[in-house]
Design an enzyme around this catalytic site. Structure first.
Site, mmCIF file in Angstrom:
data_model
loop_
_atom_site.group_PDB
_atom_site.id
_atom_site.type_symbol
_atom_site.label_atom_id
_atom_site.label_comp_id
_atom_site.label_asym_id
_atom_site.label_seq_id
_atom_site.Cartn_x
_atom_site.Cartn_y
_atom_site.Cartn_z
ATOM 1 N N ASP A 1 -35.767 -3.863 16.204
ATOM 2 C CA ASP A 1 -37.150 -3.958 16.426
ATOM 3 C C ASP A 1 -37.878 -4.567 15.001
ATOM 4 O O ASP A 1 -37.343 -4.470 14.029
ATOM 5 C CB ASP A 1 -37.895 -2.468 16.741
ATOM 6 C CG ASP A 1 -39.089 -2.551 17.645
ATOM 7 O OD1 ASP A 1 -39.691 -3.506 17.708
ATOM 8 O OD2 ASP A 1 -39.749 -1.510 18.028
ATOM 9 N N ASP A 2 -39.019 -4.687 15.221
ATOM 10 C CA ASP A 2 -39.726 -5.293 14.002
ATOM 11 C C ASP A 2 -40.269 -4.151 13.057
ATOM 12 O O ASP A 2 -39.949 -4.368 11.844
ATOM 13 C CB ASP A 2 -41.194 -6.205 14.341
ATOM 14 C CG ASP A 2 -41.885 -5.261 15.121
ATOM 15 O OD1 ASP A 2 -41.434 -4.255 15.729
ATOM 16 O OD2 ASP A 2 -43.039 -5.758 15.424
ATOM 17 N N ASP B 1 -42.338 2.936 13.256
ATOM 18 C CA ASP B 1 -43.716 3.520 12.714
ATOM 19 C C ASP B 1 -43.559 5.087 12.689
ATOM 20 O O ASP B 1 -43.038 5.694 11.783
ATOM 21 C CB ASP B 1 -44.981 3.041 13.476
ATOM 22 C CG ASP B 1 -46.256 3.373 12.714
ATOM 23 O OD1 ASP B 1 -46.272 4.722 12.198
ATOM 24 O OD2 ASP B 1 -47.181 2.699 13.064
#
Length: 167
Positions: free
Chosen positions: A102-103, A106
């Protein structure tokens, strides 16, 4: 205390920077897969993980690439996490030998949900925030929890007027 909105503490990532950081992620992962150092496949968490997963797959010469579509954001607001599309069940199994990319991690909710589905997969992100960092095995850059990352696919170049006067 500041009166800044979440997007005002921004970390702007260009396409060049994303490419360099995704390659750095690939270098960290190279030789660490369970199958003689290699990986059986890459699964991108869409949509943000697609570009980094493609770069990692290219750099590590992984030809089997799939996606898992997870929705957790509505613009900049996080909501309930839900899977919209799962990867190929035969490929995935329990996740052994699979690299999930994933980028950004969070809050960790998205990766946490995918980890429950595929507990033996290796989870890697380009960027990590402290709250979600324990959910990933490998990442490249940590940013503060209150930083909003502006990815290149969310931005467009446009003219900005000078602070004083006109051109």
């Amino acid at each position: 205390m500041t009166d800044r909105l979440p997007h005002e503490k921004g970390f702007h990532v260009s396409w060049d920077q994303l490419h360099r950081d995704a390659r750095a992620l690939a270098w960290r992962l190279d030789g660490h897969g369970p199958e003689n150092g290699g990986w059986r496949g890459v699964v991108a968490i869409t949509r943000g993980g697609m570009a980094p997963a493609m770069i990692v797959a290219r750099e590590l010469d992984i030809r089997t690439v799939d996606t898992i579509s997870v929705k957790s954001y509505e613009h900049q607001d996080q909501h309930e996490v839900r899977v919209l599309k799962s990867p190929d069940a035969e490929l995935m199994g329990d996740g052994s030998g699979i690299l999930v990319v994933d980028d950004l991690v969070d809050s960790g909710k998205t990766v946490g949900l995918v980890r429950e589905m595929f507990p033996r997969a290796h989870f890697a992100t380009v960027y990590a925030k402290p709250q979600g960092r324990p959910q990933v095995h490998t990442f490249v850059t940590e940013v503060s929890q209150d930083t909003w990352i502006f990815f290149p696919w969310d931005m467009a170049l446009q003219y900005v007027q000078p602070y004083r006067g006109r051109d």
